[in-house]
Design an enzyme around this catalytic site. Structure first.
Site, PDB file in Angstrom:
ATOM      1  N   CYS A   1       0.814  -1.225   0.000  1.00 11.06           N
ATOM      2  CA  CYS A   1       0.000   0.000   0.000  1.00 11.06           C
ATOM      3  C   CYS A   1       0.844   1.270   0.000  1.00 11.06           C
ATOM      4  O   CYS A   1       0.411   2.304  -0.506  1.00 11.06           O
ATOM      5  CB  CYS A   1      -0.909   0.020   1.228  1.00 11.06           C
TER       6      CYS A   1
ATOM      7  N   ASP B   1      -2.977  -3.708   7.629  1.00 11.45           N
ATOM      8  CA  ASP B   1      -4.141  -4.421   8.160  1.00 11.45           C
ATOM      9  C   ASP B   1      -4.217  -5.830   7.602  1.00 11.45           C
ATOM     10  O   ASP B   1      -4.564  -6.779   8.301  1.00 11.45           O
ATOM     11  CB  ASP B   1      -5.426  -3.671   7.814  1.00 11.45           C
TER      12      ASP B   1
ATOM     13  N   CYS C   1      -2.206   3.142   3.270  1.00 10.37           N
ATOM     14  CA  CYS C   1      -3.041   2.069   3.816  1.00 10.37           C
ATOM     15  C   CYS C   1      -4.001   2.604   4.875  1.00 10.37           C
ATOM     16  O   CYS C   1      -3.928   3.760   5.288  1.00 10.37           O
ATOM     17  CB  CYS C   1      -2.181   0.934   4.358  1.00 10.37           C
ATOM     18  N   ASP C   2      -4.868   1.717   5.340  1.00 10.16           N
ATOM     19  CA  ASP C   2      -6.106   2.094   6.019  1.00 10.16           C
ATOM     20  C   ASP C   2      -5.962   3.158   7.113  1.00 10.16           C
ATOM     21  O   ASP C   2      -6.630   4.185   7.092  1.00 10.16           O
ATOM     22  CB  ASP C   2      -6.753   0.849   6.640  1.00 10.16           C
ATOM     23  N   LYS C   3      -5.123   2.912   8.112  1.00 10.98           N
ATOM     24  CA  LYS C   3      -5.054   3.836   9.250  1.00 10.98           C
ATOM     25  C   LYS C   3      -4.111   5.002   9.006  1.00 10.98           C
ATOM     26  O   LYS C   3      -4.154   6.003   9.716  1.00 10.98           O
ATOM     27  CB  LYS C   3      -4.617   3.092  10.525  1.00 10.98           C
TER      28      LYS C   3
ATOM     29  N   GLU D   1     -10.046  -5.755  13.372  1.00 14.11           N
ATOM     30  CA  GLU D   1     -10.991  -6.089  12.312  1.00 14.11           C
ATOM     31  C   GLU D   1     -11.252  -7.595  12.293  1.00 14.11           C
ATOM     32  O   GLU D   1     -10.403  -8.383  12.710  1.00 14.11           O
ATOM     33  CB  GLU D   1     -10.444  -5.658  10.953  1.00 14.11           C
TER      34      GLU D   1
ATOM     35  N   SER E   1     -13.196  -4.960   8.369  1.00 12.79           N
ATOM     36  CA  SER E   1     -12.491  -4.457   7.204  1.00 12.79           C
ATOM     37  C   SER E   1     -13.485  -3.832   6.248  1.00 12.79           C
ATOM     38  O   SER E   1     -14.667  -4.193   6.221  1.00 12.79           O
ATOM     39  CB  SER E   1     -11.779  -5.621   6.505  1.00 12.79           C
TER      40      SER E   1
END
Length: 565
Positions: free
Chosen positions: A54, A86, A127-129, A452, A478
């Site tokens: 990512c 993640d 990426c996500d966070k 998640e 997720s």
């Protein structure tokens, strides 16, 4: 609104004068000249690492941003922060680090910017966070700033069809059910992720990239190009150039990220069928600017917002498909023309939302595409997320209803006090049609870190139970999760929320069919619930030292964004 730089004190001025000669000596050691030191110092923060695909575009995109900053009167200073994958952390102890990392990212960027007297922030994440972490830092610092997404991964190809990482997670459940062979699973594993970039569907990373655009903190169109697309380099350069314009004009994040801008971001995410993680991240980002975003805001806005983008999970298309028809601006223009966005909100272009979208075509004007639907022919009349409340979730819970056909369920509870024991039961095929799986003690404080549940939810779906089993948790999901899955249940079990007293066989009732009155109840009387709570004993903390222990002591409620201050 704006604060021109002649009245906006540059923080780097702190490094001028005879007393700061030692400070400048350090900077000269890195090659800085008198001219460099006389210009605004611009922090270029990103999350490059080799932990996840990512973030791997960040290093070369940063060079384009730095070139633009240098060519337009700034002195770029590059630094990196952490980013937890993640996907690689999923389903084991490492997942507890994921949400915790959001706070570390925001804190570390804040500290670097403050310590080195940087005047503005170019923030980039993949990426996500890391996306909300960067946006939280931007809001907290309130210096001229811009955000750039590292870009989505391209879809993989498996036996003639497009696949994403979601396909692999679900294939694990198919393998456990004997529906595919180990050789099939291995072949899919090897082709699902063909290169760098964030997960390809409208999962959390692509949702938050879309949020960055809708908030006005990213250049229009910058959320959707794949990480390997040449357009991303151009966006990096143009973003650096735009940031220097913000510095010159003194436009601050607080001028851009207003309450109306957060309503725009929420509207766009709900219209696209985005990840339930926005219920954590939007309140947390807003909090940094002194703005309150609540579950009531989610309900109010989802009731008025049609779901118009047919995106995975559940839908047909990935982020690259949206990019081919014009990206997030197409969604925004469609909503703006329907009167569903605040068009007068300022953005990082120095123009308003309406001005940015003036020459963009809406979904009805675009021929031969079914990625984004017109507002008068939506996929669903209301938005993609519903907030449920009831005696099992007094503070609320979050369910993604985009592309979900079954919105009601009554069934017996199958209770697990951690994710691993549930995953083992799923692998043994002990979960049966009609069950309501309950995974508790995995909230912000309980896990800690609110992991998640994709490994579990995807395995359930892979076994063919996606329409027949519901799942409840005080943890989260997720962006790739689909099905009747309710997360963020509060109060969480660790602090004595009602989810802590549910027993195997208790009948649980879910109704997410009405976006204004989502319901989640356990069929127990108030007295039965109170009696069980009186007998309940709080568990001991799972960590007594280190980052997770510190996080558990500081973190707040999921409905407030799981913030730590």
């Amino acid at each position: 609104m704006a604060h021109p730089t002649d009245s906006l004190k540059l923080r780097s001025k702190e490094l001028e004068g005879p007393a700061r000669a030692p400070h400048r000596a350090f900077m000269r050691a890195m090659g800085l000249t008198d001219r460099d030191l006389s210009q605004p110092l611009i922090g270029v923060a990103h999350t490059w690492n080799e932990a996840t695909p990512c973030n791997m575009s960040a290093s070369f995109l940063a060079q384009e941003a730095k070139r633009a900053i240098a060519e337009h009167g700034g002195t770029p200073r590059e630094f990196v922060t952490i980013a937890v994958s993640d996907g690689i952390a999923m389903g084991h102890e490492g997942m507890k680090a994921s949400l915790t990392s959001r706070e570390v990212i925001a804190d570390s960027v804040e500290l670097m910017m403050r310590a080195h007297c940087y005047d503005a922030l170019f923030a980039m994440a993949g990426c996500d966070k890391s996306l909300p972490g960067m946006l939280m830092a931007i809001g907290r610092l309130n210096l001229p700033s811009i955000f750039l997404y590292g870009g989505t991964i391209k879809p993989g190809k498996f036996r003639g069809r497009d696949v994403t990482i979601q396909t692999v997670y679900e294939a694990v459940g198919q393998y456990e059910a004997g529906l595919i062979s180990e050789e099939d699973l291995y072949e899919l594993e090897c082709v699902a992720c063909p290169g760098i970039g964030s997960c390809g569907g409208l999962f959390t990373a692509n949702t938050m990239a879309s949020v960055g655009e809708a908030l006005g903190m990213s250049l229009p169109g910058s959320a959707s190009p794949p990480a390997v697309d040449e357009a991303r380099k151009a966006f990096a350069y143009e973003s650096g150039k735009a940031l220097m314009n913000l510095v010159k004009r003194g436009i601050l994040p607080s001028d851009i990220m207003t309450k109306e801008a957060f309503e725009n971001a929420l509207t766009v995410a709900l219209a696209m069928g985005g990840s339930t993680n926005i219920a954590l991240h939007l309140p947390a980002i807003a909090h940094e600017l002194g703005i309150k975003i609540t579950f009531d805001d989610f309900t109010r806005i989802t009731c008025r917002t049609p779901h118009i983008a047919d995106m995975t999970p559940g839908g047909k298309y990935v982020m690259e498909d949206l990019h081919r028809i014009g990206g997030v601006p197409v969604v925004m223009k469609t909503l703006l023309d329907a009167g569903l966005l605040h068009g007068d909100c300022m953005t990082v272009t120095g123009k308003t939302v309406a001005e940015n979208l003036e020459h963009v075509k809406n979904a009805e004007q675009l021929a031969d595409q079914d990625v984004v639907y017109p507002v008068n022919r939506p996929l669903r009349e209301s938005g993609g997320i519903v907030i449920v409340k009831g005696n099992l979730a007094p503070e609320g819970g979050v369910v993604k209803v985009a592309n979900l056909k079954k919105l009601r369920h009554v069934g017996p509870a199958r209770v697990f006090d951690d994710e691993q024991s549930c995953a083992e039961a799923v692998a043994r095929r002990e979960i049966k049609p009609g069950d309501v799986v309950v995974i508790r003690y995995v909230g912000p404080k309980g896990a800690p870190g609110m992991p998640e549940m994709l490994a579990v939810t995807a395995a359930i779906r892979g076994q063919g139970l996606g329409q027949d089993v519901a799942l409840l948790t005080d943890g989260r999901f997720s962006g790739a999760t689909s099905g009747l899955m309710i997360g963020h249940i509060g109060p969480e079990a660790f602090v004595g929320g009602p989810i802590a007293i549910v027993r195997d066989g208790d009948l649980i009732e879910i109704d997410a069919s009405d976006p204004a009155n989502g319901m989640l109840n356990v069929r127990l009387t108030e007295e039965e619930i109170a009696q069980r709570l009186r007998a309940w004993q709080p568990p001991q903390p799972k960590y007594t030292h280190g980052a997770l222990a510190k996080y558990a002591r500081q973190v707040g409620r999921a409905c407030d964004g799981a913030i730590t201050h």
